[in-house]
Design an enzyme around this catalytic site. Structure first.
Site, PDB file in Angstrom:
ATOM      1  N   ARG A  67       0.828  -1.123   0.051  1.00 60.25           N
ATOM      2  CA  ARG A  67      -0.069   0.119   0.184  1.00 60.25           C
ATOM      3  C   ARG A  67       0.989   1.261   0.238  1.00 60.25           C
ATOM      4  NH1 ARG A  67      -3.670  -1.415   5.076  1.00 60.25           N
ATOM      5  NH2 ARG A  67      -1.673  -2.364   5.648  1.00 60.25           N
TER       6      ARG A  67
ATOM      7  N   LYS B 222       1.549   1.896   7.224  1.00 58.94           N
ATOM      8  CA  LYS B 222       1.869   1.194   8.510  1.00 58.94           C
ATOM      9  C   LYS B 222       2.808   2.032   9.227  1.00 58.94           C
ATOM     10  CE  LYS B 222       0.674  -2.316   9.321  1.00 58.94           C
ATOM     11  NZ  LYS B 222      -0.474  -2.536  10.350  1.00 58.94           N
TER      12      LYS B 222
ATOM     13  N   TYR C 168      -1.162   4.510  10.511  1.00 62.83           N
ATOM     14  CA  TYR C 168      -1.288   3.657  11.640  1.00 62.83           C
ATOM     15  C   TYR C 168      -0.137   3.377  12.533  1.00 62.83           C
ATOM     16  CZ  TYR C 168      -5.462   2.293   8.669  1.00 62.83           C
ATOM     17  OH  TYR C 168      -6.870   2.237   8.320  1.00 62.83           O
TER      18      TYR C 168
ATOM     19  N   HIS D  18      -0.803   1.531  16.182  1.00 56.71           N
ATOM     20  CA  HIS D  18      -1.121   0.323  17.003  1.00 56.71           C
ATOM     21  C   HIS D  18       0.093   0.277  18.034  1.00 56.71           C
ATOM     22  CE1 HIS D  18      -4.124  -1.180  14.279  1.00 56.71           C
ATOM     23  NE2 HIS D  18      -3.514  -0.791  13.389  1.00 56.71           N
TER      24      HIS D  18
ATOM     25  N   GLU E 151      -5.907   4.643  13.699  1.00 58.95           N
ATOM     26  CA  GLU E 151      -6.822   3.554  14.495  1.00 58.95           C
ATOM     27  C   GLU E 151      -7.650   4.069  15.664  1.00 58.95           C
ATOM     28  OE1 GLU E 151      -3.020   3.090  16.282  1.00 58.95           O
ATOM     29  OE2 GLU E 151      -3.748   3.337  14.311  1.00 58.95           O
TER      30      GLU E 151
ATOM     31  N   ASP F 180      -2.989  -6.918  15.209  1.00 59.47           N
ATOM     32  CA  ASP F 180      -2.225  -5.708  15.450  1.00 59.47           C
ATOM     33  C   ASP F 180      -1.996  -5.321  16.801  1.00 59.47           C
ATOM     34  OD1 ASP F 180      -0.864  -4.824  13.148  1.00 59.47           O
ATOM     35  OD2 ASP F 180      -2.896  -4.190  12.229  1.00 59.47           O
TER      36      ASP F 180
END
Length: 360
Positions: A15, A75, A94, A96, A118, A269
């Site tokens: 991505r 990510k 993101y 996490h 997120e 995740d």
């Protein structure tokens, strides 16, 4: 602002943080956009497509990290990128962090202002997480169907069954966005589907939607155990925003589960739904614990990057533009953006992270 987008370096991540159309919106708003060379190729976007819309292609990712006011990614940064952090950099991606204390510490140490997709919340929904949850939910059933094949050590059951043969029993733990999309695919593939959740309104919605095609159960320990032990496929779809996933598949359940059954742990995740959960990658996605298979790919949507990158940008662009146009101080007055704030000025600011890492 100078908006930077670097190529994702996580293993088998295709991505891209900015699609050409999204990047062009930053340009149209008067900002400068730097795209790392070949960053979009995995999603089907050429460097020429970016250049035609006013972006600058930069060969060296270090130059992008050093020169950008805001980095837009998909990510979380990997350890090799921590040294590229700088004070007051806005990192929009993101993260996490609940399952990644080293990254949390690095963001604090380098005084990065980090905003996590997120945890951005609007009317009890997570708009920047939702599209990837939809993708992961739908993929979870496709992957489970594939790895249920005997060749991979699965039970050998065809998810739809055939006349005169049993259909696969699918247990979906969690009726949020991931669970709803997993349910959609499992029903479409004619499995026997059971969905568990603590929210009876969500369960009622699914019952109304699918009528007598699914079973719903309140998620208490007895119901969970029974549904897990009867399942050929278990989808771990529980999310507590910004926090670690609860370990709902107990260690003692595993010897009692069906031989060749598979757990697709979409919650990986956030640490996963079992003590045995671990991150895997697309080239080797499954591992066995006793006679049970686990699938632990942490970037499932990365396998369908053309769809995923576009859907992600559709969700994140408006907030990114607000940060760039207004500046971070004014943008943080928007409660949606504020709810994504993780670290700032060397401090952790997201309540769950403070609880996890600052009160030890």
């Amino acid at each position: 602002m100078i908006i930077g987008c670097v190529k994702e370096i996580k293993k088998y991540e295709f991505r891209v943080g900015l699609t050409p159309s999204a990047a062009s919106e930053y340009v149209r708003h008067g900002h400068t956009v730097w795209i790392e060379r070949s960053a979009g190729l995995g999603s089907g976007f050429t460097d020429e497509a970016y250049e035609a819309l006013g972006c600058k292609i930069v060969a060296d990712p270090k130059a992008i990290w050093a020169g950008s006011d805001m980095i837009v990614k998909v990510k979380e940064p990997l350890e090799s990128e921590y040294a590229l952090f700088k004070e007051n950099l806005i990192l929009y991606t993101y993260l996490h962090l609940a399952s990644n204390e080293p990254l949390y510490r690095a963001l604090k140490e380098k005084r990065v202002l980090s905003i996590a997709y997120e945890t951005m919340e609007y009317q009890k929904m997570l708009p920047c997480l939702e599209p990837m949850s939809m993708v992961a939910g739908r993929l979870s059933i496709l992957e489970a169907a594939k790895y249920s094949e005997a060749f991979f050590g699965g039970s050998g059951i065809l998810i739809s069954g055939l006349p005169g043969t049993p259909r696969a029993k699918v247990t979906i733990i969690g009726a949020g966005v991931v669970g709803q999309n997993a349910c959609r695919m499992a029903v479409g593939m004619e499995a026997q589907v059971t969905v568990l959740d603590l929210d009876t309104k969500r369960l009622a919605f699914l019952e109304d939607l699918y009528h007598n095609k699914i079973n719903t159960l309140y998620s208490n320990q007895e119901n969970l155990k029974k549904a897990i032990l009867e399942a050929d496929i278990v989808i771990g779809a529980v999310l507590i925003p910004g926090d670690a996933a609860p370990k709902l598949i107990k260690d003692e359940y595993l010897p009692l589960m069906k031989p060749g059954s598979i757990v697709v742990d979409v919650a990986i995740d956030q640490g996963g739904i079992s003590n045995f959960s671990k991150v895997t990658y697309h080239d080797n996605p499954i591992f066995k614990v006793g006679h049970v298979l686990f699938y632990g790919v942490a970037n499932m949507p990365g396998s369908v990057p053309m769809t995923s990158s576009t859907a992600l940008n559709n969700a994140t662009l408006s907030y990114g533009l607000e940060i760039a146009d207004k500046g971070i101080e004014q943008a943080l007055l928007n409660p949606v953006i504020q709810s994504g704030l993780q670290t700032r000025n060397g401090l952790g600011v997201y309540p769950t992270l403070i609880k996890l890492f600052e009160t030890k």
